[in-house]
Design an enzyme around this catalytic site. Structure first.
Site, mmCIF file in Angstrom:
data_model
loop_
_atom_site.group_PDB
_atom_site.id
_atom_site.type_symbol
_atom_site.label_atom_id
_atom_site.label_comp_id
_atom_site.label_asym_id
_atom_site.label_seq_id
_atom_site.Cartn_x
_atom_site.Cartn_y
_atom_site.Cartn_z
ATOM 1 N N CYS A 185 -7.454 4.740 4.994
ATOM 2 C CA CYS A 185 -7.172 3.648 4.054
ATOM 3 C C CYS A 185 -8.129 2.467 4.232
ATOM 4 C CB CYS A 185 -5.710 3.226 4.150
ATOM 5 S SG CYS A 185 -5.166 2.323 2.660
ATOM 6 N N LYS A 239 -2.063 -3.599 -6.942
ATOM 7 C CA LYS A 239 -1.932 -2.715 -5.787
ATOM 8 C C LYS A 239 -1.553 -1.307 -6.231
ATOM 9 C CE LYS A 239 0.430 -2.298 -1.326
ATOM 10 N NZ LYS A 239 1.430 -2.895 -0.411
ATOM 11 N N SER A 259 -1.087 3.162 -0.608
ATOM 12 C CA SER A 259 -0.591 1.790 -0.561
ATOM 13 C C SER A 259 -1.793 0.902 -0.274
ATOM 14 C CB SER A 259 0.480 1.645 0.531
ATOM 15 O OG SER A 259 0.923 0.302 0.621
ATOM 16 N N HIS A 285 -2.380 7.487 2.713
ATOM 17 C CA HIS A 285 -1.607 7.378 3.955
ATOM 18 C C HIS A 285 -0.796 8.650 4.183
ATOM 19 C CE1 HIS A 285 -2.302 3.280 5.347
ATOM 20 N NE2 HIS A 285 -2.252 2.875 4.090
ATOM 21 N N GLU A 316 0.002 9.922 6.786
ATOM 22 C CA GLU A 316 0.824 9.776 7.996
ATOM 23 C C GLU A 316 2.153 9.072 7.727
ATOM 24 O OE1 GLU A 316 -0.987 5.695 7.735
ATOM 25 O OE2 GLU A 316 -1.564 7.733 7.165
ATOM 26 N N ARG A 325 10.081 -5.343 1.234
ATOM 27 C CA ARG A 325 9.473 -6.503 1.891
ATOM 28 C C ARG A 325 8.810 -7.410 0.866
ATOM 29 N NH1 ARG A 325 4.203 -4.776 4.540
ATOM 30 N NH2 ARG A 325 3.699 -4.839 2.307
#
EC number: 2.3.1.46
Length: 309
Positions: free
Chosen positions: A142, A163, A192, A235, A237, A249
């Site tokens: 990333c 985003k 992300s 991502h 992972e 968040r």
């Protein structure tokens, strides 16, 4: 792992034409095995969570892997206890004279920060320069991909207006490439990021080979031909809940984020998300460990000269 067969077996040449890794008896008899040394430069704020995610993927290989965690930001962490950092992380000065089979550089929440404004930008450049002579293969994830493209290829920071968040479909471009061995023709992986990775930009300004891209034409997985560096812009992972945690968040922070694409059932954040990328993530890291690290790293790390027969 490679299959071991007699040198003269007709299947040897047949499988090699499909780029299937076959180890002949003569080569296997001279092969020595030791644990792989993998260094993880963890740039994420929640370091323990990130450790768990990457170690889960690295543990899915039959290879024995010795992990060393690295930090380059000496500032006090708001998300990770100092005791944890002191007990389990080393500083660059502690390992700069060592060699490693693999290096993983994680992402970081720095998509809207200019490179020169990143507090540890000089240290990032130092580690990448050091890795050329001290690491067999490096995997960037990333934001680290964007940083490496700038440092290694001079590509300016590319930033999206909005985003990119969600689980997106990708397709492989080279079915017999080692890093995509066993991938489905199309697969899902989470993203992300604010960073933008147009495939055309990678092709025009680097000698890297794009192995998989999104349906919209963004590069997802690419690597150098000598296998010394590999890049994954998403991502793989991530845990099942990570995108949800990031979304809520941002909601609490009043940022009015878009609901992550193709993630919550029925696009409803009140529904529990399901991970649809685990098999892809496990296979990607297993392939990297086997074909980009284990098969080309020297047995004696004091003599760094990675080659692939």
């Amino acid at each position: 792992m490679p299959i071991r067969v007699p040198d003269e077996l007709p299947a040897v040449n047949f499988l090699r034409e499909e780029n299937v890794f076959v180890m002949t008896t003569s080569r296997a008899s001279g092969q020595e095995i030791r644990p792989l040394k993998v260094l993880i430069l963890n740039l994420m704020p929640k370091k323990i969570e990130t450790e768990n995610q990457f170690l889960r993927l690295l543990s899915n290989s039959p290879l024995q892997v010795d992990i060393q965690l690295l930090r380059i930001d000496s500032r006090e962490s708001r998300n990770t206890p100092a005791e944890h950092l002191n007990n389990f992380y080393c500083n660059f000065e502690d390992i700069q004279e060592q060699n490693f089979d693999g290096l993983i550089v994680t992402g970081a929440p720095l998509g809207l920060v200019e490179f020169n404004d990143v507090a540890y930008w000089p240290q990032i450049k130092q580690v990448l320069e050091w890795s050329k002579d001290h690491v067999t293969s490096t995997l960037f994830v990333c934001w680290a991909v964007q940083a490496a493209l700038n440092i290694l290829y001079g590509i300016p920071k590319q930033t999206r207006t909005d985003k990119l968040s969600g689980v997106y479909e990708h397709h492989i471009l080279h079915p017999h490439a080692l890093l995509t061995r066993g991938f489905d023709d199309s697969f899902l992986a989470p993203h992300s990021r604010y960073a933008d990775f147009p495939a055309a930009l990678i092709r025009d300004y680097t000698d890297l080979e794009i192995l998989a891209e999104t349906e919209e034409g963004d590069a997802y997985l690419f690597a150098s031909k000598d296998k010394r560096i590999a890049f994954v812009t998403g991502h793989p992972e991530y845990d099942a809940q990570t995108l949800a945690q990031e979304y809520f968040r941002d909601v609490e922070a009043g940022l009015d984020p878009d609901v992550p694409y193709n993630y919550f059932p029925h696009n409803d954040p009140q529904n529990k998300p399901r991970a649809s990328w685990r098999s892809h993530g496990n296979l990607l890291f297993t392939n990297w460990l086997n074909y980009y690290v284990y098969q080309i790293t020297p047995y004696d790390l004091r003599h760094m000269n990675p080659t692939l027969d």
